[in-house]
Design a protein around this motif. Structure first.
Motif, PDB file in Angstrom:
ATOM      1  N   GLN A  65       0.798  -1.285   0.014  1.00 24.33           N
ATOM      2  CA  GLN A  65      -0.013   0.008   0.156  1.00 24.33           C
ATOM      3  C   GLN A  65       0.883   1.405   0.217  1.00 24.33           C
ATOM      4  OE1 GLN A  65      -3.579  -0.260   2.507  1.00 24.33           O
ATOM      5  NE2 GLN A  65      -3.615   1.868   2.612  1.00 24.33           N
ATOM      6  N   ARG A  66       2.064   1.269   0.748  1.00 22.01           N
ATOM      7  CA  ARG A  66       2.746   2.318   0.867  1.00 22.01           C
ATOM      8  C   ARG A  66       3.606   2.494  -0.325  1.00 22.01           C
ATOM      9  NH1 ARG A  66       2.343   1.541   6.511  1.00 22.01           N
ATOM     10  NH2 ARG A  66       4.223   0.090   6.824  1.00 22.01           N
ATOM     11  N   ARG A  67       4.033   1.332  -1.140  1.00 26.77           N
ATOM     12  CA  ARG A  67       4.683   1.223  -2.533  1.00 26.77           C
ATOM     13  C   ARG A  67       3.625   2.058  -3.461  1.00 26.77           C
ATOM     14  NH1 ARG A  67       8.315   1.366  -6.421  1.00 26.77           N
ATOM     15  NH2 ARG A  67       7.938   0.042  -8.008  1.00 26.77           N
ATOM     16  N   PHE A  68       2.546   1.848  -3.433  1.00 29.45           N
ATOM     17  CA  PHE A  68       1.443   2.886  -4.332  1.00 29.45           C
ATOM     18  C   PHE A  68       1.642   4.176  -4.199  1.00 29.45           C
ATOM     19  CE2 PHE A  68      -2.481   5.295  -4.672  1.00 29.45           C
ATOM     20  CZ  PHE A  68      -2.760   5.009  -5.948  1.00 29.45           C
ATOM     21  N   ALA A  69       1.700   4.374  -2.739  1.00 23.64           N
ATOM     22  CA  ALA A  69       1.740   5.864  -2.371  1.00 23.64           C
ATOM     23  C   ALA A  69       3.100   6.362  -2.950  1.00 23.64           C
ATOM     24  CB  ALA A  69       1.626   6.253  -0.842  1.00 23.64           C
ATOM     25  N   GLU A  70       4.027   5.620  -2.753  1.00 26.81           N
ATOM     26  CA  GLU A  70       5.457   6.315  -3.170  1.00 26.81           C
ATOM     27  C   GLU A  70       5.325   6.451  -4.594  1.00 26.81           C
ATOM     28  OE1 GLU A  70       8.510   3.778   0.126  1.00 26.81           O
ATOM     29  OE2 GLU A  70       7.977   2.921  -1.956  1.00 26.81           O
ATOM     30  N   LEU A  71       4.820   5.579  -5.615  1.00 28.34           N
ATOM     31  CA  LEU A  71       4.712   5.833  -6.932  1.00 28.34           C
ATOM     32  C   LEU A  71       4.027   7.000  -7.298  1.00 28.34           C
ATOM     33  CD1 LEU A  71       4.114   1.977  -8.150  1.00 28.34           C
ATOM     34  CD2 LEU A  71       6.266   3.305  -8.487  1.00 28.34           C
ATOM     35  N   TYR A  72       2.632   7.039  -6.738  1.00 21.57           N
ATOM     36  CA  TYR A  72       1.945   7.889  -7.112  1.00 21.57           C
ATOM     37  C   TYR A  72       2.140   9.678  -6.731  1.00 21.57           C
ATOM     38  CZ  TYR A  72      -0.925   5.312 -10.443  1.00 21.57           C
ATOM     39  OH  TYR A  72      -1.272   4.668 -11.644  1.00 21.57           O
ATOM     40  N   VAL A  73       2.523   9.509  -5.624  1.00 26.46           N
ATOM     41  CA  VAL A  73       2.847  10.824  -4.977  1.00 26.46           C
ATOM     42  C   VAL A  73       3.914  11.392  -5.507  1.00 26.46           C
ATOM     43  CG1 VAL A  73       3.547  11.997  -2.588  1.00 26.46           C
ATOM     44  CG2 VAL A  73       1.684  10.540  -2.721  1.00 26.46           C
ATOM     45  N   THR A  74       4.960  10.729  -5.464  1.00 21.60           N
ATOM     46  CA  THR A  74       6.317  10.953  -6.488  1.00 21.60           C
ATOM     47  C   THR A  74       6.159  11.413  -7.757  1.00 21.60           C
ATOM     48  OG1 THR A  74       7.713   9.355  -5.018  1.00 21.60           O
ATOM     49  CG2 THR A  74       8.767  10.526  -6.729  1.00 21.60           C
ATOM     50  N   ALA A  75       5.437  10.772  -8.267  1.00 20.63           N
ATOM     51  CA  ALA A  75       5.152  11.064 -10.054  1.00 20.63           C
ATOM     52  C   ALA A  75       4.474  12.531  -9.824  1.00 20.63           C
ATOM     53  CB  ALA A  75       4.429   9.836 -10.622  1.00 20.63           C
ATOM     54  N   PHE A  76       3.250  12.486  -9.181  1.00 21.78           N
ATOM     55  CA  PHE A  76       2.491  13.706  -9.204  1.00 21.78           C
ATOM     56  C   PHE A  76       3.578  15.011  -8.632  1.00 21.78           C
ATOM     57  CE2 PHE A  76      -0.052  16.689  -6.470  1.00 21.78           C
ATOM     58  CZ  PHE A  76      -0.734  16.779  -7.470  1.00 21.78           C
ATOM     59  N   LEU A  77       4.142  14.876  -7.538  1.00 21.57           N
ATOM     60  CA  LEU A  77       5.191  16.111  -7.206  1.00 21.57           C
ATOM     61  C   LEU A  77       6.203  16.159  -8.466  1.00 21.57           C
ATOM     62  CD1 LEU A  77       5.482  15.469  -3.170  1.00 21.57           C
ATOM     63  CD2 LEU A  77       3.655  16.816  -4.571  1.00 21.57           C
ATOM     64  N   GLU A  78       6.727  15.266  -8.910  1.00 22.13           N
ATOM     65  CA  GLU A  78       7.612  15.536  -9.820  1.00 22.13           C
ATOM     66  C   GLU A  78       6.923  16.198 -11.136  1.00 22.13           C
ATOM     67  OE1 GLU A  78      11.097  14.684 -10.512  1.00 22.13           O
ATOM     68  OE2 GLU A  78      11.253  13.306  -8.752  1.00 22.13           O
ATOM     69  N   ALA A  79       5.960  15.917 -11.452  1.00 24.38           N
ATOM     70  CA  ALA A  79       5.083  16.527 -12.461  1.00 24.38           C
ATOM     71  C   ALA A  79       4.707  18.221 -12.083  1.00 24.38           C
ATOM     72  CB  ALA A  79       3.973  16.007 -12.796  1.00 24.38           C
ATOM     73  N   SER A  80       4.177  18.522 -10.801  1.00 22.23           N
ATOM     74  CA  SER A  80       3.711  19.585 -10.314  1.00 22.23           C
ATOM     75  C   SER A  80       5.013  20.504  -9.814  1.00 22.23           C
ATOM     76  CB  SER A  80       2.708  19.401  -9.441  1.00 22.23           C
ATOM     77  OG  SER A  80       1.962  20.552  -8.938  1.00 22.23           O
ATOM     78  N   LEU A  81       5.687  20.082  -9.243  1.00 25.13           N
ATOM     79  CA  LEU A  81       6.699  20.865  -8.573  1.00 25.13           C
ATOM     80  C   LEU A  81       8.136  21.022  -9.330  1.00 25.13           C
ATOM     81  CD1 LEU A  81       6.779  20.114  -4.823  1.00 25.13           C
ATOM     82  CD2 LEU A  81       5.152  21.586  -6.093  1.00 25.13           C
ATOM     83  N   LYS A  82       8.109  20.183 -10.062  1.00 24.93           N
ATOM     84  CA  LYS A  82       9.334  20.025 -11.040  1.00 24.93           C
ATOM     85  C   LYS A  82       9.212  20.020 -12.508  1.00 24.93           C
ATOM     86  CE  LYS A  82      12.798  17.399  -9.162  1.00 24.93           C
ATOM     87  NZ  LYS A  82      13.173  16.226  -8.547  1.00 24.93           N
ATOM     88  N   ASP A  83       8.094  20.235 -13.102  1.00 24.82           N
ATOM     89  CA  ASP A  83       7.676  20.174 -14.300  1.00 24.82           C
ATOM     90  C   ASP A  83       8.027  18.903 -15.154  1.00 24.82           C
ATOM     91  OD1 ASP A  83       6.425  22.828 -14.126  1.00 24.82           O
ATOM     92  OD2 ASP A  83       8.336  23.837 -14.071  1.00 24.82           O
ATOM     93  N   ASP A  84       8.132  17.829 -14.376  1.00 23.55           N
ATOM     94  CA  ASP A  84       8.672  16.604 -15.260  1.00 23.55           C
ATOM     95  C   ASP A  84       7.357  15.872 -15.325  1.00 23.55           C
ATOM     96  OD1 ASP A  84       9.781  14.375 -16.112  1.00 23.55           O
ATOM     97  OD2 ASP A  84      11.262  14.207 -14.751  1.00 23.55           O
TER      98      ASP A  84
END
Length: 657
Positions: A358-377
């Motif tokens: 369950q925490r692996r899911f959060a790692e994947l999606y939270v990280t990908a989301f913040l990379e997109a939103s905060l780092k424009d990736d």
């Protein structure tokens, strides 16, 4: 596609919910999720999935930065030695008395903590990348829990990962407003903003360890449970000048909050002037588990739906539903105890995914989301559209994903009136043909969680049902497929600039219902009282409600001004599922909530895919979008948000193979 189903092992005693999950696998609806439960032979479906495989590194893997940790806080906390003896930065207290009312528990709570709401501390534990920076900053706040069982350490797994990838994470201590108080989520949101004020000062102070290391133009607020409502509250308060419930409290925030994340949130715990709090112009991610034993329904769908993009900037929002995830396992302190210490006696924990998954899911999606939103990736953005593109990374489960970009324009969102023949944009008309059911209705949640909060999703959608078989003894007689058409005026196409760079979008879920055969044109049916609308009138037998249902699929068709058409299967662009059955309690006779949660799946179909079928199709002159029910003989679906977005083929080209 031929499927061989393997029962997962170990498995708890079989109940109907397990049979349904296995049935879904048997009909190929898991695809990217339960890899151990589904084996498929090479087919067109596999080719489609391979074509859509994400070409990017796993965002759940640590990055290149060494991770540092520290605490900041009052330096005087009597119950938290880390905020007394281990603080690297001492911080002032704030007066939250206008926002937090402790009620009858005030004396006991104040005695325990040693302070009142007039002097709340600003405490946090921080994971940061060791480097020059400046780095984006995210704050995360826990939800309600036993105030003596401290919750803020529980996001350590996210802190370590994000900091290694160049994002500072501060987990905010608000345990002092946990416990038996209500309607304090405005206070949680306000406290998040007071922490951002601290960080602004940290960044500007040459003597501070974070001097010049924080990019205050790239900020995110996150929260779990009640904190999951507090994060969008903070984003909304950030734009206000005064506190809605007491205008004598002035706000002067106006931070560059780019993103908000809600993990299994409540909604409606804070209702300024008795209305849902509006939120706009931030990227938003919300996710929820089907087997949540605390917040038992996906209330974050309401936050997702009312979030508006009005500033013309590049934003997106995503909602994800994870089957067999619970409430507490997103926090490493809470884990499986959604109902407190007695949870193993009350909740059936055998069906939950493992905590690490369950925490692996959060790692994947939270990280990908913040990379997109905060780092424009934006390399990972397509995983929010269709989870199957990262099926090799995801834990074994089933998922439903929703994604909407700020470029989306609705032809029909079914919100504007009670006329079922008109759309949301000027001149758009709607028409059904040969349908069993055609109506608009309010979508519901499986539970309200609060006696004074509606179980409505606060969202209107379209219900369509069909059966292409003609009534009678001859079961091979079929009429033309049922259709639902959205006409698109030329003025709308020109004003919106619709063309090759655009996509058709809609959200949809199948239901369990299979209507009976329809009458052929001109047939007399003198015995309408015997019309078996939920069964097969021709056979004279009602279907077994527990029998596996055939898969649902349909075609999406576009037509141009010259009458040329092209169609694609909807299932190529995301799984089509019926609502997943949920049993949370150990004693099924005590289950009082609806056994399913209705979550619509988003579909994004580049117009270029239609042109690939017919090169003569004029994508700048689209005149109709149709749902053609030609891939399943009968079924029922709920549909919402039919329209166009700029998330066409060019949008995904740099992100997909």
């Amino acid at each position: 596609m031929i499927a061989r189903v393997l029962l997962p092992a170990p498995a708890p005693p079989m109940r109907r919910s397990s049979r349904l999950a296995i049935t879904a696998a048997a009909f190929g609806l898991l695809l990217g999720g339960c890899r151990s439960a589904l084996r498929v032979t090479p087919s067109d479906a596999d080719v489609v999935l391979a074509r859509r495989t994400l070409e990017a590194p796993d965002p759940g893997q640590p990055g290149a930065y060494t991770v540092g940790t520290l605490f900041y806080g009052s330096g005087t906390d009597r119950n938290r030695p880390e905020y007394r003896d281990s603080v690297s930065i001492e911080t002032p207290s704030v007066d939250a008395s206008k926002l937090v009312d402790l009620g009858g528990s005030a004396r006991e709570r104040n005695d325990y903590w040693g302070f009142t709401p007039e002097e709340f501390p600003l405490n946090a534990r921080v994971w940061y990348p060791e480097g020059e920076g400046p780095f984006p900053l995210a704050l995360v706040v826990h939800g309600n829990h036993d105030m003596r069982d401290f919750s803020d350490p529980g996001y350590d797994y996210l802190g370590e990962l994000l900091a290694s990838r160049g994002i500072i994470l501060a987990s905010i201590d608000m345990n002092f407003i946990n416990g038996g108080i209500r309607e304090e989520n405005d206070g949680r949101g306000w406290l998040l903003l007071k922490h951002l004020e601290l960080w602004e000062g940290f960044n500007a102070d040459p003597s501070n360890p974070f001097a010049g290391k924080v990019d205050m133009t790239r900020l995110a607020v996150m929260g779990h449970s009640r904190g999951g409502e507090a994060a969008p509250v903070a984003a909304a308060f950030n734009r206000l000048k005064r506190y809605p419930d007491d205008a004598t409290l002035e706000f002067d925030f106006d931070f560059d909050i780019r993103a908000a994340v809600s993990i299994a949130p409540v909604d409606g715990q804070y209702l300024p002037t008795g209305r849902p709090l509006p939120i706009e112009n931030v990227d938003y991610l919300v996710f929820h588990g089907s087997h949540d034993g605390d917040v038992t329904s996906f209330h974050g769908l309401r936050i997702w739906d009312r979030l508006r993009f009005t500033d013309g900037e590049d934003h997106f929002k995503s909602a994800i539903y994870m089957y067999r995830a619970n409430h507490g396992q997103w926090n490493s302190v809470w884990n499986s105890f959604d109902n407190g210490p007695r949870s193993p006696r009350i909740l059936d924990l055998r069906y939950l995914v493992p905590p690490a998954d369950q925490r692996r899911f959060a790692e994947l999606y939270v990280t990908a989301f913040l990379e997109a939103s905060l780092k424009d990736d934006r390399r990972w953005l397509s995983m929010f559209r269709d989870h199957r593109v990262v099926g090799e990374w995801l834990p074994e489960s089933m998922y439903i994903t929703r994604l909407q970009h700020s470029s989306f324009r609705a032809l029909a969102d079914f919100e504007e009136d009670v006329d079922v023949t008109t759309g949301s944009a000027d001149g758009v008309t709607l028409m059904g043909d040969s349908l069993d059911t055609w109506r608009e209705e309010t979508l519901l949640l499986r539970s309200s969680n609060r006696a004074n909060t509606s179980a409505s999703q606060a969202n209107q959608a379209l219900r369509l049902a069909w059966n292409n078989r003609l009534a009678g003894a001859d079961t091979t007689r079929h009429g033309p497929p049922a259709t639902f058409e959205v006409t698109v005026p030329a003025e709308v196409v020109r004003e919106w600039g619709v063309g090759e760079g655009h996509a058709v979008e809609l959200s949809l879920s199948a239901t369990e219902r299979i209507p009976g055969p329809r009458r052929a044109p001109g047939d007399d049916d003198e015995d309408e009282e015997n019309d078996e609308r939920d069964g097969d009138r021709g056979s004279g037998e009602r279907p077994d409600p527990d029998a596996p249902k055939p898969p649902v699929d349909l075609s999406i068709q576009v037509e141009d001004a010259a009458g040329r058409t092209a169609s694609v299967p909807l299932s190529d662009y995301g799984p089509i599922r019926r609502p997943l059955e949920i049993h949370i309690l150990r004693r099924t006779d005590q289950e009082t909530r609806d056994p399913t949660e209705l979550v619509l799946q988003s579909y994004h179909i580049p117009l270029a895919d239609f042109a690939a079928i017919d090169g003569a199709l004029d994508l700048a002159e689209i005149r109709a979008v149709r749902l053609v029910f030609d891939r399943a003989a009968a079924g029922e679906v709920l549909v919402d948000g039919i329209g166009f977005s700029a998330m066409g083929a060019d949008f995904w080209q740099a992100r997909m193979r």
